[in-house]
Design a protein around this motif. Structure first.
Motif, PDB file in Angstrom:
ATOM      1  N   SER A 142       0.816  -1.216   0.000  1.00 40.90           N
ATOM      2  CA  SER A 142       0.000   0.000   0.000  1.00 40.90           C
ATOM      3  C   SER A 142       0.850   1.268   0.000  1.00 40.90           C
ATOM      4  O   SER A 142       0.330   2.357  -0.258  1.00 40.90           O
ATOM      5  CB  SER A 142      -0.949   0.002   1.205  1.00 40.90           C
ATOM      6  N   TYR A 143       2.142   1.159   0.266  1.00 43.33           N
ATOM      7  CA  TYR A 143       3.033   2.318   0.201  1.00 43.33           C
ATOM      8  C   TYR A 143       3.450   2.622  -1.239  1.00 43.33           C
ATOM      9  O   TYR A 143       4.019   3.678  -1.498  1.00 43.33           O
ATOM     10  CB  TYR A 143       4.287   2.072   1.048  1.00 43.33           C
ATOM     11  N   ALA A 144       3.179   1.717  -2.163  1.00 44.86           N
ATOM     12  CA  ALA A 144       3.600   1.881  -3.553  1.00 44.86           C
ATOM     13  C   ALA A 144       2.593   2.721  -4.339  1.00 44.86           C
ATOM     14  O   ALA A 144       1.442   2.921  -3.924  1.00 44.86           O
ATOM     15  CB  ALA A 144       3.754   0.513  -4.210  1.00 44.86           C
ATOM     16  N   ASP A 145       3.032   3.207  -5.494  1.00 44.53           N
ATOM     17  CA  ASP A 145       2.131   3.889  -6.426  1.00 44.53           C
ATOM     18  C   ASP A 145       1.328   2.884  -7.234  1.00 44.53           C
ATOM     19  O   ASP A 145       0.161   3.128  -7.565  1.00 44.53           O
ATOM     20  CB  ASP A 145       2.940   4.763  -7.385  1.00 44.53           C
ATOM     21  N   THR A 146       1.976   1.764  -7.567  1.00 44.16           N
ATOM     22  CA  THR A 146       1.368   0.747  -8.422  1.00 44.16           C
ATOM     23  C   THR A 146       1.753  -0.632  -7.898  1.00 44.16           C
ATOM     24  O   THR A 146       2.882  -0.838  -7.441  1.00 44.16           O
ATOM     25  CB  THR A 146       1.868   0.881  -9.873  1.00 44.16           C
ATOM     26  N   VAL A 147       0.817  -1.564  -7.972  1.00 45.68           N
ATOM     27  CA  VAL A 147       1.089  -2.957  -7.622  1.00 45.68           C
ATOM     28  C   VAL A 147       0.892  -3.816  -8.865  1.00 45.68           C
ATOM     29  O   VAL A 147      -0.156  -3.742  -9.522  1.00 45.68           O
ATOM     30  CB  VAL A 147       0.167  -3.467  -6.499  1.00 45.68           C
ATOM     31  N   LEU A 148       1.907  -4.606  -9.192  1.00 48.75           N
ATOM     32  CA  LEU A 148       1.803  -5.605 -10.254  1.00 48.75           C
ATOM     33  C   LEU A 148       1.545  -6.961  -9.614  1.00 48.75           C
ATOM     34  O   LEU A 148       2.242  -7.346  -8.665  1.00 48.75           O
ATOM     35  CB  LEU A 148       3.105  -5.671 -11.058  1.00 48.75           C
ATOM     36  N   TYR A 149       0.553  -7.681 -10.123  1.00 51.66           N
ATOM     37  CA  TYR A 149       0.213  -8.998  -9.581  1.00 51.66           C
ATOM     38  C   TYR A 149       0.645 -10.079 -10.559  1.00 51.66           C
ATOM     39  O   TYR A 149       0.273 -10.032 -11.736  1.00 51.66           O
ATOM     40  CB  TYR A 149      -1.292  -9.104  -9.338  1.00 51.66           C
ATOM     41  N   LEU A 150       1.408 -11.040 -10.061  1.00 52.20           N
ATOM     42  CA  LEU A 150       1.851 -12.163 -10.874  1.00 52.20           C
ATOM     43  C   LEU A 150       1.137 -13.430 -10.445  1.00 52.20           C
ATOM     44  O   LEU A 150       0.845 -13.643  -9.257  1.00 52.20           O
ATOM     45  CB  LEU A 150       3.363 -12.385 -10.731  1.00 52.20           C
ATOM     46  N   ALA A 151       0.884 -14.289 -11.405  1.00 49.98           N
ATOM     47  CA  ALA A 151       0.371 -15.631 -11.155  1.00 49.98           C
ATOM     48  C   ALA A 151       0.868 -16.521 -12.281  1.00 49.98           C
ATOM     49  O   ALA A 151       0.778 -16.151 -13.461  1.00 49.98           O
ATOM     50  CB  ALA A 151      -1.155 -15.652 -11.097  1.00 49.98           C
ATOM     51  N   ASP A 152       1.456 -17.627 -11.909  1.00 49.81           N
ATOM     52  CA  ASP A 152       1.917 -18.607 -12.901  1.00 49.81           C
ATOM     53  C   ASP A 152       2.867 -17.988 -13.922  1.00 49.81           C
ATOM     54  O   ASP A 152       2.813 -18.304 -15.117  1.00 49.81           O
ATOM     55  CB  ASP A 152       0.712 -19.233 -13.599  1.00 49.81           C
ATOM     56  N   GLY A 153       3.727 -17.072 -13.462  1.00 54.26           N
ATOM     57  CA  GLY A 153       4.743 -16.506 -14.337  1.00 54.26           C
ATOM     58  C   GLY A 153       4.281 -15.391 -15.247  1.00 54.26           C
ATOM     59  O   GLY A 153       5.043 -14.941 -16.106  1.00 54.26           O
TER      60      GLY A 153
END
Length: 243
Positions: A207-218
């Protein structure tokens, strides 16, 4: 806004034949300059592999990685090591401090390895920013865990890197200390224009970031801007079910 790091169709496969494991699958993403990006995903989703490929610590099996327009994939190991020392900072869960060195000596170690002279004014500013100006002569054993991690952050900043990469940098810290470290990383972005890319499993850290990238299965399967801890936790719950 330009990208500090670009990944273009990056894949990373470990092993061969039937035992091969694809950690990343044709990932294409730009990590914006002067912003704080968090990378999240279930265990085994490829988070650390993405970070290591982006930082030049691991070589993609296919695809390209560019740091500020410089292509990393074809570089020899000696050139990559030189580039990491000059243009990249690292903060990891294990503080990786040298016990026999003082705070100041640990912070300036990357400069000494690169045979560069420390800018005393900048060194002093960095130590003050991380709250260790009065502890420059202390050794790691005389510091708390949070203070040791702040030394690691100062060491990452002292070379004025283009990007600071963090791999679970608050994973070994208690909740209060972790938030102090996260606030410090946030301040380096807001006040210094630093680019930070952090792998974490903690929704509060993300939550401290500007953007969150979510990975699943590479693969990158989702992106969230201006995240809250609650929204990140909810998204991670859905990703866990997906995985």
């Amino acid at each position: 806004m330009s990208d500090a790091v670009e990944l273009d169709a990056v894949s990373r496969v470990y092993g061969k034949g039937r035992g091969a494991v694809a950690a990343l699958r044709e990932v294409s993403v730009g990590l914006p300059r002067g912003r704080f990006t968090a990378v999240m995903g279930p265990s085994g989703s490829g988070k650390s592999t993405l970070l290591h490929c982006a930082a030049g610590l691991d070589r993609p099996t296919a695809g390209q990685v560019r740091l500020g327009g410089t292509e990393l994939s074809g570089m020899g190991e000696a050139r990559l090591t030189e580039l990491r020392r000059q243009r990249i900072g690292f903060v990891f869960q294990a503080f990786n401090l040298v016990p026999s060195l003082t705070v100041e000596q640990n912070v300036t170690l990357p400069l000494r390895l690169a045979r560069r002279r420390a800018d005393r004014a900048w060194l002093g500013e960095v130590l003050e920013r991380v709250g260790l100006g009065a502890r420059a002569s202390h050794r790691p054993a005389q510091l708390s865990g949070g203070q040791q991690q702040r030394v690691a952050i100062a060491r990452a900043l002292v070379t004025r890197p283009e990007v600071v990469f963090g791999d679970e940098p608050t994973g070994a810290l208690d909740t209060m200390t972790a938030r102090e470290v996260l606030r410090l990383l946030r301040e380096t972005v807001d006040q210094l224009g630093q680019t930070v890319v952090m792998v974490t499993h903690d929704p509060v850290a993300a939550s401290y970031a500007d953007t969150v990238l979510y990975l699943a299965d590479g693969r990158i399967v989702d992106t969230m801007h201006t995240p809250s801890a609650e929204a990140v936790a909810e998204r991670m719950t859905r990703l866990g079910a997906y995985a």
